[in-house]
Scaffold this active site. Structure first.
Site, PDB file in Angstrom:
ATOM      1  N   ASP A 201      26.036  50.836  74.115  1.00  0.00           N
ATOM      2  CA  ASP A 201      26.095  51.405  75.457  1.00  0.00           C
ATOM      3  C   ASP A 201      25.753  52.888  75.375  1.00  0.00           C
ATOM      4  O   ASP A 201      25.213  53.355  74.366  1.00  0.00           O
ATOM      5  CB  ASP A 201      27.473  51.167  76.084  1.00  0.00           C
ATOM      6  CG  ASP A 201      28.622  51.703  75.226  1.00  0.00           C
ATOM      7  OD1 ASP A 201      28.376  52.613  74.388  1.00  0.00           O
ATOM      8  OD2 ASP A 201      29.764  51.229  75.375  1.00  0.00           O
TER       9      ASP A 201
ATOM     10  N   HIS B 167      23.376  55.277  67.321  1.00  0.00           N
ATOM     11  CA  HIS B 167      24.679  55.592  66.738  1.00  0.00           C
ATOM     12  C   HIS B 167      25.830  55.272  67.679  1.00  0.00           C
ATOM     13  O   HIS B 167      26.974  55.639  67.410  1.00  0.00           O
ATOM     14  CB  HIS B 167      24.731  57.061  66.312  1.00  0.00           C
ATOM     15  CG  HIS B 167      23.956  57.348  65.071  1.00  0.00           C
ATOM     16  ND1 HIS B 167      23.854  58.605  64.515  1.00  0.00           N
ATOM     17  CD2 HIS B 167      23.225  56.532  64.264  1.00  0.00           C
ATOM     18  CE1 HIS B 167      23.107  58.547  63.425  1.00  0.00           C
ATOM     19  NE2 HIS B 167      22.708  57.301  63.250  1.00  0.00           N
TER      20      HIS B 167
ATOM     21  N   HIS C  90      15.208  52.964  58.262  1.00  0.00           N
ATOM     22  CA  HIS C  90      14.951  53.539  56.949  1.00  0.00           C
ATOM     23  C   HIS C  90      13.686  52.976  56.327  1.00  0.00           C
ATOM     24  O   HIS C  90      13.076  53.635  55.477  1.00  0.00           O
ATOM     25  CB  HIS C  90      16.158  53.312  56.037  1.00  0.00           C
ATOM     26  CG  HIS C  90      17.312  54.206  56.361  1.00  0.00           C
ATOM     27  ND1 HIS C  90      18.261  54.572  55.428  1.00  0.00           N
ATOM     28  CD2 HIS C  90      17.676  54.827  57.514  1.00  0.00           C
ATOM     29  CE1 HIS C  90      19.156  55.373  55.998  1.00  0.00           C
ATOM     30  NE2 HIS C  90      18.819  55.531  57.269  1.00  0.00           N
TER      31      HIS C  90
END
EC number: 1.11.1.7
Length: 344
Positions: A268, A208, A81
């Protein structure tokens, strides 16, 4: 090493700390600078002026992670960000002051950005070690790398030498950071604006694989995705039913859900495996597999080849970390990351 041990080590001579003791074994990918605009950045920037800087950062990241595993994703997110708003200049850390409105007030950051106290703590330790030497912008780049490593992800050399902005941009934070409901084209346009391409987009969204989202960030997918009171048809029905139990049609806005429900604290390639199975939490994630043949193929490739994902992620993190750095005499080295120096 337990949490108590890490805490006790935080204040001692950190140059002797073994990275193996603090971080899991990882593959370190070599990356290279490619543009003259960042030629003044170097992995050895603090080699003489603050040789213990990286060891200090690593120690505090480890401590923060052991106290709260969610913190790894939180401080990684701060770097993203930051870089997407006028470059990697630590503007995201500034509090509002006078006529300057903090980026923390934007939709992308309000009620969700966290980890500022961890940054404050690390910066204080760096100031004690090497006053007015290590920038907050470099600190964000280092904690991002170290957060990935401690979760089992790849490592890379962080190019250093950024300086800190004296201004924040609330408008930039409102306009330049994708939302959970952004279309693929919107996200790509935002990435292209920063000099990042489609390959970078698919790799960087792989972050994510750790972290959380609030119910309010994906509720529309569950109940009214098209505006006609229909759920998102690209969402696995069993997964949707599970999400609805904790994210009803109204209320519970702040309930947290893992972005990767299989291995939520491990870095992962399960993020991509989940997308292939239509179990991506955010609409802005699942569209990588449903809105473009090109991104679909990349998702499938990374789902099958974790090493390829790690290698590209490291390259793209270096590329993102080099967005419009302030160098030389531009900006300043903030003494406190929340405030510009003339306010300290």
């Amino acid at each position: 090493m337990n949490t108590k041990t890490v805490k006790s080590m935080a204040g001692i001579v950190l140059s002797q700390i073994s990275l193996v003791a603090l971080f899991p074994l990882c593959i370190c990918y070599q990356t290279h600078q490619s543009t003259s605009s960042v030629a003044s950045l170097s992995p050895q920037f603090y080699e003489n002026s603050c040789p213990n800087a990286q060891a200090i950062v690593q120690s505090y990241v480890a401590n923060a992670y052991f106290n709260d595993p969610r913190m790894a994703a939180s401080i990684l997110r701060l770097h993203f960000h930051d870089c997407f708003v006028n470059g990697c200049d630590a503007s995201v850390l500034l509090d509002s002051s006078g006529t300057m409105e903090s980026e923390k007030r934007s939709n992308a950051n309000r009620d969700s950005a966290r980890g500022f106290e961890v940054i404050d703590e690390i910066k204080s330790a760096l100031e004690n070690e090497c006053p007015e030497t290590v920038s907050c912008a470099d600190l964000l780049a280092l904690v991002a790398r170290d957060s990935i490593v401690i979760c089992g992800g790849p490592s890379w050399e962080v190019y250093l030498g950024r300086r800190d902005a004296r201004e924040a941009s609330l408008i930039g934070s409102m306009e330049n950071i994708p939302s959970p409901e952004s279309t693929l084209q919107t996200i790509l346009t935002m990435f292209n604006f920063q000099g990042l391409d489609l390959t970078d987009l698919v790799a960087l969204l792989g972050s994510h694989t750790i972290g959380n989202s609030r119910c309010i960030g994906f509720r529309q997918r569950l109940y009214n995705h098209t505006g006609n009171n229909d759920p998102d048809q690209t969402l696995n029905q069993d997964y949707a039913s599970m999400l609805q139990q904790g994210c009803p049609i109204s209320g519970n806005d702040q309930n947290l859900f893992n972005l990767d429900y299989v291995t939520p604290t491990k870095f992962d390639n399960y993020y991509y495996k989940n997308l292939v199975n239509f179990r991506g939490l955010l609409s802005s994630d699942e569209i990588l597999f449903t809105q473009s043949i090109e991104t679909m193929e990349m998702v499938k490739y990374y789902a099958e080849n974790e090493g390829a994902f790690f290698e590209q992620f490291a390259k793209s993190m270096v590329k993102m970390g080099n967005i419009s750095p302030l160098t030389g005499t531009d900006g300043e080295i903030r003494r406190i990351c929340r405030r510009v120096n003339h306010d300290v």
